[in-house]
Design a protein around this motif. Structure first.
Motif, PDB file in Angstrom:
ATOM      1  N   VAL A  47       1.004  -1.231  -0.156  1.00 29.62           N
ATOM      2  CA  VAL A  47       0.018  -0.106   0.071  1.00 29.62           C
ATOM      3  C   VAL A  47       0.858   1.171   0.019  1.00 29.62           C
ATOM      4  CG1 VAL A  47      -1.887   1.455   1.482  1.00 29.62           C
ATOM      5  CG2 VAL A  47      -1.973  -1.049   1.007  1.00 29.62           C
ATOM      6  N   LEU A  48       2.031   1.134   0.869  1.00 30.65           N
ATOM      7  CA  LEU A  48       2.756   2.578   0.914  1.00 30.65           C
ATOM      8  C   LEU A  48       3.600   2.799  -0.465  1.00 30.65           C
ATOM      9  CD1 LEU A  48       4.315   1.705   4.448  1.00 30.65           C
ATOM     10  CD2 LEU A  48       2.396   3.278   3.850  1.00 30.65           C
ATOM     11  N   ASN A  49       3.799   1.560  -1.222  1.00 32.56           N
ATOM     12  CA  ASN A  49       4.476   1.658  -2.528  1.00 32.56           C
ATOM     13  C   ASN A  49       3.625   2.263  -3.467  1.00 32.56           C
ATOM     14  OD1 ASN A  49       7.001   0.808  -1.731  1.00 32.56           O
ATOM     15  ND2 ASN A  49       6.629  -1.267  -2.199  1.00 32.56           N
ATOM     16  N   THR A  50       2.409   1.669  -3.273  1.00 28.51           N
ATOM     17  CA  THR A  50       1.559   2.300  -4.324  1.00 28.51           C
ATOM     18  C   THR A  50       1.192   3.754  -4.154  1.00 28.51           C
ATOM     19  OG1 THR A  50       0.138   0.120  -4.209  1.00 28.51           O
ATOM     20  CG2 THR A  50      -1.095   1.904  -5.094  1.00 28.51           C
ATOM     21  N   LEU A  51       1.007   4.225  -3.132  1.00 28.29           N
ATOM     22  CA  LEU A  51       0.997   5.762  -2.465  1.00 28.29           C
ATOM     23  C   LEU A  51       1.907   6.502  -3.353  1.00 28.29           C
ATOM     24  CD1 LEU A  51      -0.429   5.764   0.990  1.00 28.29           C
ATOM     25  CD2 LEU A  51      -1.812   6.142  -1.107  1.00 28.29           C
ATOM     26  N   GLU A  52       2.960   5.982  -2.846  1.00 30.06           N
ATOM     27  CA  GLU A  52       4.460   6.708  -3.366  1.00 30.06           C
ATOM     28  C   GLU A  52       4.567   6.629  -4.966  1.00 30.06           C
ATOM     29  OE1 GLU A  52       7.851   5.467  -1.328  1.00 30.06           O
ATOM     30  OE2 GLU A  52       9.190   6.378  -2.574  1.00 30.06           O
ATOM     31  N   GLU A  53       4.100   5.780  -5.624  1.00 34.05           N
ATOM     32  CA  GLU A  53       4.237   5.707  -6.991  1.00 34.05           C
ATOM     33  C   GLU A  53       3.077   6.614  -7.635  1.00 34.05           C
ATOM     34  OE1 GLU A  53       4.282   1.234  -8.785  1.00 34.05           O
ATOM     35  OE2 GLU A  53       2.293   2.111  -9.349  1.00 34.05           O
ATOM     36  N   TYR A  54       2.065   6.572  -7.103  1.00 33.99           N
ATOM     37  CA  TYR A  54       0.965   7.642  -7.509  1.00 33.99           C
ATOM     38  C   TYR A  54       1.876   8.959  -7.527  1.00 33.99           C
ATOM     39  CZ  TYR A  54      -2.639  11.250  -7.463  1.00 33.99           C
ATOM     40  OH  TYR A  54      -3.275  12.311  -7.665  1.00 33.99           O
ATOM     41  N   TYR A  55       2.192   9.301  -6.329  1.00 37.42           N
ATOM     42  CA  TYR A  55       2.366  11.161  -6.185  1.00 37.42           C
ATOM     43  C   TYR A  55       3.794  11.003  -7.005  1.00 37.42           C
ATOM     44  CZ  TYR A  55      -0.799  12.155  -2.572  1.00 37.42           C
ATOM     45  OH  TYR A  55      -1.779  12.286  -1.880  1.00 37.42           O
ATOM     46  N   LYS A  56       4.514  10.117  -7.224  1.00 36.33           N
ATOM     47  CA  LYS A  56       6.195   9.998  -7.761  1.00 36.33           C
ATOM     48  C   LYS A  56       6.073  10.140  -9.463  1.00 36.33           C
ATOM     49  CE  LYS A  56       9.661   8.806  -4.758  1.00 36.33           C
ATOM     50  NZ  LYS A  56      10.749   7.728  -4.230  1.00 36.33           N
ATOM     51  N   GLU A  57       5.034   9.114  -9.751  1.00 34.79           N
ATOM     52  CA  GLU A  57       4.985   8.849 -11.146  1.00 34.79           C
ATOM     53  C   GLU A  57       3.670   9.440 -12.140  1.00 34.79           C
ATOM     54  OE1 GLU A  57       5.708   4.716 -11.363  1.00 34.79           O
ATOM     55  OE2 GLU A  57       7.401   4.974  -9.933  1.00 34.79           O
ATOM     56  N   TYR A  58       2.687   9.366 -11.268  1.00 34.47           N
ATOM     57  CA  TYR A  58       1.490   9.991 -12.401  1.00 34.47           C
ATOM     58  C   TYR A  58       0.479  10.835 -11.743  1.00 34.47           C
ATOM     59  CZ  TYR A  58      -0.742   5.909 -10.253  1.00 34.47           C
ATOM     60  OH  TYR A  58      -1.454   4.951  -9.411  1.00 34.47           O
ATOM     61  N   ASN A  59       1.065  11.441 -10.491  1.00 35.44           N
ATOM     62  CA  ASN A  59       0.173  12.529  -9.815  1.00 35.44           C
ATOM     63  C   ASN A  59      -0.359  13.568 -10.683  1.00 35.44           C
ATOM     64  OD1 ASN A  59      -0.611  14.027  -7.373  1.00 35.44           O
ATOM     65  ND2 ASN A  59       0.608  15.501  -8.232  1.00 35.44           N
ATOM     66  N   GLY A  81      -5.638   0.321   4.307  1.00 34.45           N
ATOM     67  CA  GLY A  81      -5.627   1.459   3.479  1.00 34.45           C
ATOM     68  C   GLY A  81      -4.986   2.698   4.059  1.00 34.45           C
ATOM     69  N   PRO A  82      -5.145   4.071   3.537  1.00 32.96           N
ATOM     70  CA  PRO A  82      -4.622   5.210   3.954  1.00 32.96           C
ATOM     71  C   PRO A  82      -5.855   5.677   4.797  1.00 32.96           C
ATOM     72  CG  PRO A  82      -4.498   5.164   1.548  1.00 32.96           C
ATOM     73  CD  PRO A  82      -5.050   3.883   1.927  1.00 32.96           C
ATOM     74  N   THR A  83      -5.405   6.727   5.652  1.00 31.27           N
ATOM     75  CA  THR A  83      -6.850   7.424   6.244  1.00 31.27           C
ATOM     76  C   THR A  83      -7.334   8.236   5.213  1.00 31.27           C
ATOM     77  OG1 THR A  83      -5.084   9.053   6.919  1.00 31.27           O
ATOM     78  CG2 THR A  83      -5.598   7.410   8.570  1.00 31.27           C
ATOM     79  N   GLY A  84      -8.282   8.954   5.405  1.00 32.41           N
ATOM     80  CA  GLY A  84      -8.982   9.737   4.693  1.00 32.41           C
ATOM     81  C   GLY A  84      -9.810   9.153   3.343  1.00 32.41           C
ATOM     82  N   ILE A  85      -9.911   7.920   3.511  1.00 29.19           N
ATOM     83  CA  ILE A  85     -10.601   7.280   2.288  1.00 29.19           C
ATOM     84  C   ILE A  85     -11.762   6.378   2.861  1.00 29.19           C
ATOM     85  CG2 ILE A  85      -9.133   5.476   1.731  1.00 29.19           C
ATOM     86  CD1 ILE A  85     -11.027   7.516  -0.884  1.00 29.19           C
ATOM     87  N   GLY A  86     -12.852   6.574   2.577  1.00 29.45           N
ATOM     88  CA  GLY A  86     -13.977   5.815   3.044  1.00 29.45           C
ATOM     89  C   GLY A  86     -14.851   5.373   1.968  1.00 29.45           C
ATOM     90  N   ALA A 132      -5.088   9.613  -4.310  1.00 29.97           N
ATOM     91  CA  ALA A 132      -4.019   8.624  -3.779  1.00 29.97           C
ATOM     92  C   ALA A 132      -4.741   7.606  -2.699  1.00 29.97           C
ATOM     93  CB  ALA A 132      -2.970   9.525  -3.001  1.00 29.97           C
ATOM     94  N   GLY A 133      -5.628   8.171  -1.994  1.00 26.91           N
ATOM     95  CA  GLY A 133      -6.346   7.192  -1.001  1.00 26.91           C
ATOM     96  C   GLY A 133      -7.008   6.196  -1.582  1.00 26.91           C
ATOM     97  N   ALA A 134      -7.872   6.585  -2.641  1.00 24.29           N
ATOM     98  CA  ALA A 134      -8.629   5.630  -3.372  1.00 24.29           C
ATOM     99  C   ALA A 134      -7.881   4.426  -3.982  1.00 24.29           C
ATOM    100  CB  ALA A 134      -9.473   6.142  -4.361  1.00 24.29           C
ATOM    101  N   ILE A 135      -6.541   4.720  -4.614  1.00 26.83           N
ATOM    102  CA  ILE A 135      -5.844   4.130  -5.180  1.00 26.83           C
ATOM    103  C   ILE A 135      -5.088   3.105  -4.286  1.00 26.83           C
ATOM    104  CG2 ILE A 135      -3.771   3.954  -6.628  1.00 26.83           C
ATOM    105  CD1 ILE A 135      -4.523   6.181  -8.051  1.00 26.83           C
ATOM    106  N   GLY A 136      -4.694   3.724  -3.024  1.00 19.65           N
ATOM    107  CA  GLY A 136      -4.293   3.124  -1.961  1.00 19.65           C
ATOM    108  C   GLY A 136      -4.959   1.858  -1.283  1.00 19.65           C
ATOM    109  N   LEU A 137      -6.374   2.273  -1.221  1.00 22.71           N
ATOM    110  CA  LEU A 137      -7.291   1.447  -0.879  1.00 22.71           C
ATOM    111  C   LEU A 137      -7.602   0.197  -1.882  1.00 22.71           C
ATOM    112  CD1 LEU A 137      -9.427   0.430   1.024  1.00 22.71           C
ATOM    113  CD2 LEU A 137     -11.235   2.047  -0.188  1.00 22.71           C
TER     114      LEU A 137
END
Lengths: 134, 410
Positions: B41-53, B230-235, B282-287
């Motif tokens: 999950v942590l890698n997925t969040l990082e990937e979003y922000y680093k690669e296709y934000n 998953g991350p906080t802030g996504i429900g 990011a939250g949704a993708i992380g979820l």
């Protein structure tokens, strides 16, 4: 700080055998507050003679730290002038407790002071500002 | 002998367990509050922000397209995870927001003066306070299905209360205090026979067991990403498509519209009409990544793992002198959560002693003040488990409770 340092014999004794617990009938000063995150409740009743505290009792439920510090505080303000109570600082309360309190437990240690000040300010018809709490 | 039973061995997937807390290996027994996060999950969040934000839906460029694709892929993952369709999945901030969304839209439109809202005595504040607010506004009434001494829903009383035809039954699937697993499928059937809509607070169940909204036939079902790795802030709010289509949106703004004029606007299709503004992409993708992880382990395996831990912990806790355990003592009736009090030690003080041993528990009223009132207490200590917990964690808890007894001269 270890748990043993925090929960010294005298703290446990104040928690388990407080001498100022109870209620007054129709008290002149009456205030209550809760630490909603942990469920600590403190209510303080007091009567005034002139402008000093005459009788004072507290009731409530909560952790050893909140109950012990309120017991100490209540004991210390008997016969005290209301203006003096308004000036009690959190450092004074912590000093009375005399044990190390982590930042997270400060709210517990200071709940009694908050309720007492709330009661005194209300009684005097004044507004308790956040600044008056420190 | 309990040690022979095999548990999942996944602590290594969660980087947080590499650290020590107060010099001790972290024993995390507070997953009902929020779960830890696996490296995937942590890698997925990082990937979003680093690669296709980039923003979703509105951007016609490579990054925007990828972000939109991943965001909608996450919605599909959520939908298939609970056996629904992507049109029925609304991304929110958390369970609380999901419930408030129903209360403010469907609730406001359907619950009028003297109507009844049926809840249970074991609800979390998130499924209680929004209804209290609505009842006050609409002059509606609230009834509660009582709990038995054992901490189960009183089934006879529920039948009686449902037959009085409240407008909605809103109840928790698994109690965050008692751990009780409620028979929601049966209750939903009963409610539907009486034309009563049902909202399920699934915050504690979706992370721990297979939840199938079609099989349950729930009308609305709410849960949070952060309790299921998953991350906080996504429900998530699931709602039956027909219901979602029949109600007005809550928030107005970008992306929830079809056409906007200076004088009026028309709404986008479901679920987008409920997702105004830039969402927590990011939250949704992380979820979505969290759901992949849950499914890799398998929901049945997760349920059984927590079941074994609950049984083991209940048996050990029962033997601690001065303990009072809340909720059913039969571990089959509960999952993953055990609340208790130890002699006259306030839960807050207990937490402090346990923290010194690197053990994290919850103490307080666990956002269920009325339930604590009902139990005659102001606070309780709560341990809760997830896949990374082991029998050894429970053993450490028991030793720490014994230490607390010593510190408190018991």
């Amino acid at each position: 700080m270890t748990a043993e340092e925090m929960y010294q014999e005298f703290i446990l004794d104040l928690y388990r055998n407080p001498s100022n617990k109870g209620a007054l009938e129709n008290p002149q000063i009456k205030a209550r507050d809760v630490n909603h995150s942990c469920g600590d409740i403190i209510e303080i009743h007091a009567n005034v003679n002139g402008s000093s505290i005459k009788d004072i009792k507290f009731s409530g439920k909560g952790c050893a730290i909140s109950q012990a510090s309120t017991e100490l505080l209540v004991e210390s303000v008997k016969n005290k002038h209301l203006e003096e109570i308004k000036n009690i600082t959190k450092e004074q309360v912590l000093e009375m407790l005399g044990i190390p309190i982590s930042a997270f437990r400060l709210k517990c240690a200071l709940l009694g002071l908050k309720v007492l000040k709330l009661g005194v300010y209300n009684y005097l018809g004044e507004k308790l500002e956040d600044d008056n709490l420190s | 002998m309990e040690q022979i039973i095999s548990l999942l061995d996944v602590k290594k997937d969660f980087p947080i367990f590499k650290q020590k807390v107060n010099g001790k290996p972290l024993v995390y027994l507070d997953s009902a509050a929020t779960s830890q996060k696996p490296i995937d999950v942590l890698n997925t969040l990082e990937e979003y922000y680093k690669e296709y934000n980039s923003n979703v839906f509105r951007a016609i460029h490579t990054l925007g397209e990828k972000a939109t694709e991943k965001y909608e892929e996450a919605r599909k993952k959520v939908a298939s995870f609970i056996n629904s369709s992507p049109k029925e999945i609304i991304f929110t901030r958390n369970t609380t927001e999901s419930i408030n969304l129903v209360v403010r839209t469907w609730g406001k439109a359907n619950i009028k003066k003297d109507d009844t809202i049926l809840l249970t005595e074991m609800e979390h504040h998130s499924n209680l306070v929004p209804w209290l607010m609505l009842a006050k506004e609409q002059n509606a009434k609230i009834s509660y299905i009582p709990i038995t001494e054992e901490g189960l829903l009183d089934i006879k009383k529920s039948q009686e209360l449902i037959s009085k035809k409240p407008k909605i039954l809103a109840l928790t699937h698994i109690s965050n205090v008692l751990g009780t697993i409620n028979p929601i499928k049966e209750l939903i059937q009963l409610a539907h026979r009486n034309n009563v809509a049902v909202l399920v607070d699934a915050a504690q169940s979706v992370p721990h067991m297979k939840v199938d909204v079609k099989d349950l036939d729930a009308d609305f079902l709410a849960f949070s990403g952060h309790k299921m790795f998953g991350p906080t802030g996504i429900g998530v709010l699931f709602g039956k498509r027909k219901l979602l289509e029949s109600i007005e949106p809550l928030y107005g703004g970008g992306e929830m519209i079809k056409e906007v004029f200076y004088t009026h606007a028309t709404w986008n299709d479901v679920p987008h009409k409920f997702e105004a503004g830039t969402p927590h992409i990011a939250g949704a993708i992380g979820l979505g990544a969290a759901i992949d992880y849950l499914q890799k382990i398998g929901m049945q395996n997760i349920f059984e793992h927590n079941q074994k831990l609950t049984e083991y912990a209940l048996n050990k806790l029962k033997q601690v002198k001065g303990i009072k355990i809340y909720g059913p003592l039969d571990s089959k009736l509960r999952n993953g959560v055990i609340s208790f009090n130890l002699a006259d030690i306030h839960p807050h003080d207990l937490s402090t002693v346990l923290d010194e041993e690197g053990i994290a528990i919850r103490s307080g009223h666990a956002c269920a003040m009325p339930l604590h009132d009902k139990l005659g207490i102001t606070a309780s200590a709560r341990v809760s488990f997830h896949v990374y917990n082991t029998f050894e964690d429970v053993d450490k808890l028991i030793l720490a409770l014994e230490k607390a007894r010593k510190v408190f001269r018991l």
